[in-house]
Enzyme design. Structure first.
Site, mmCIF file in Angstrom:
data_model
loop_
_atom_site.group_PDB
_atom_site.id
_atom_site.type_symbol
_atom_site.label_atom_id
_atom_site.label_comp_id
_atom_site.label_asym_id
_atom_site.label_seq_id
_atom_site.Cartn_x
_atom_site.Cartn_y
_atom_site.Cartn_z
ATOM 1 N N ARG A 45 1.764 -1.611 30.877
ATOM 2 C CA ARG A 45 0.375 -1.731 30.446
ATOM 3 C C ARG A 45 -0.565 -0.815 31.220
ATOM 4 O O ARG A 45 -1.507 -0.248 30.662
ATOM 5 C CB ARG A 45 -0.071 -3.195 30.613
ATOM 6 N N TRP A 105 -9.630 -8.987 43.888
ATOM 7 C CA TRP A 105 -9.891 -9.076 42.452
ATOM 8 C C TRP A 105 -10.929 -8.068 41.981
ATOM 9 O O TRP A 105 -11.307 -8.076 40.804
ATOM 10 C CB TRP A 105 -10.357 -10.494 42.094
ATOM 11 N N TYR A 147 -7.575 -18.326 36.158
ATOM 12 C CA TYR A 147 -6.900 -19.485 36.750
ATOM 13 C C TYR A 147 -7.799 -20.697 37.005
ATOM 14 O O TYR A 147 -7.493 -21.809 36.558
ATOM 15 C CB TYR A 147 -6.248 -19.082 38.076
ATOM 16 N N VAL A 222 5.492 -10.233 37.964
ATOM 17 C CA VAL A 222 5.165 -10.183 39.385
ATOM 18 C C VAL A 222 5.370 -8.776 39.930
ATOM 19 O O VAL A 222 6.411 -8.150 39.746
ATOM 20 C CB VAL A 222 5.995 -11.206 40.190
ATOM 21 N N ALA A 317 -2.139 -1.405 40.712
ATOM 22 C CA ALA A 317 -2.154 -0.884 39.342
ATOM 23 C C ALA A 317 -3.048 -1.778 38.490
ATOM 24 O O ALA A 317 -2.840 -2.996 38.457
ATOM 25 C CB ALA A 317 -0.749 -0.831 38.761
#
Length: 318
Positions: A45, A105, A147, A222, A317
């Site tokens: 992706r 993040w 989450y 992962v 990434a």
């Protein structure tokens, strides 16, 4: 002549046998080596490309306080636990993380901001604006229903919100033999609104007859070099908190993955890490018992005996 499939099965069998012996960190290192030597190389992706295997398992005994904090490179365990505490509070905006000096993040909202505005702002400047400007943070720091939203405020079709964590704690206390003690974040209806669909998707719990809490955590995907060491720490911290709240002791932590991969720009770093000998895992303990699962702070966690090798830098990434 033996087929390629047969040879791959032999490799997988050998991998499982090695993982069962020696230092528990060997499971992580063996997985990394297995990916390097046998991974399927393909476009992903992000466009970076990965070397990937499908299906991996590791088991860690937490009963004596040992925590699986990787030692062949430094893992910033406080950052991982702060992220887990943010999840538990239902957080979905990076402003709270940045105010706690957690930057893991930032890449996703930063990429969105650059793409939608055309402004080539650097990460430091972007993060400062998020921290200092609440309106800017509300617009550009939001990750969508990731989450924390799913764990604490899963929206049912009738509009009712479901707190999966609170329900889990109640069941651990009142019905510890239940086979339904789990929570997950793969809310199909809201995946398109998330900055990143959940990787560590499902957590399931099991209480033994002598009062030990086991956990199985499944990841659909992962990043083995960067993500997995953080995931191991976060899941361990959560298991400790849940055990304490339910008057149980930590037992075994079982980690499972679907697509376990190394990004192609992480291969040299993985090879460097494999040259290092693992050291003793540290001990982790809780120094305070809050009134509820919502009351934990980073200062409640104490890690003793962590003596890792030097950090290894690698790009995320996006």
């Amino acid at each position: 002549m033996r087929s390629p499939l047969y040879r791959r099965l032999l490799v997988a069998e050998a991998f499982e046998l090695v993982a069962q012996n020696g230092h528990p960190e060997g499971q992580y290192l063996d997985l990394m080596r297995h990916i390097l030597e046998n991974g399927d190389e393909r476009v992903d992706r992000t466009g970076v490309g990965t070397r990937s295997v499908f299906g991996a398992t590791a088991r860690f005994d937490l009963s004596d306080g040992t925590a699986p904090i990787i030692t062949t490179k430094r893992v910033y365990w406080k950052t991982s636990i702060k992220e887990m505490l943010w999840f538990l509070k239902g957080g979905t905006n990076i402003q709270d993380l940045l105010r706690d000096n957690v930057r893991i993040w930032s890449d996703w909202p930063l990429a969105t901001y650059r793409r939608e505005t055309g402004e080539d702002i650097d990460q430091d400047a972007f993060e400062r604006r998020i921290v200092e400007d609440d309106d800017f943070a509300a617009r550009w720091g939001e990750l969508g229903p990731v989450y924390g939203k799913q764990w604490r405020r899963w929206a049912g079709p009738d509009g009712q919100e479901h707190d999966q964590i609170a329900q889990l704690v109640t069941t651990l206390k009142d019905n510890p033999s239940s086979r339904r003690m789990l929570f997950h974040a793969w809310n199909v209806a809201e995946l398109g609104e998330m900055a990143l669909p959940p990787c560590h998707m499902v957590y399931q719990y099991h209480v033994t007859s002598d009062g030990r809490l086991n956990c199985l955590m499944f990841q659909r995907s992962v990043d083995v070099l960067l993500g997995l060491p953080f995931n191991l720490v976060g899941a361990t911290a959560l298991q400790m908190m849940l055990a304490q709240q339910a008057d149980l002791l930590p037992g075994e932590f079982v980690w499972m993955a679907g697509d376990a991969h190394l990004y192609l720009n992480h291969l040299d770093q993985a090879r460097e890490q494999l040259t290092r000998e693992p050291r003793h895992f540290p001990k982790m303990r809780l120094v305070r018992r809050p009134d509820s699962i919502d009351g934990y702070r980073i200062d409640d966690f104490e890690v003793e005996g962590y003596d890792p090798h030097a950090a290894i830098k690698a790009d995320v990434a996006v």
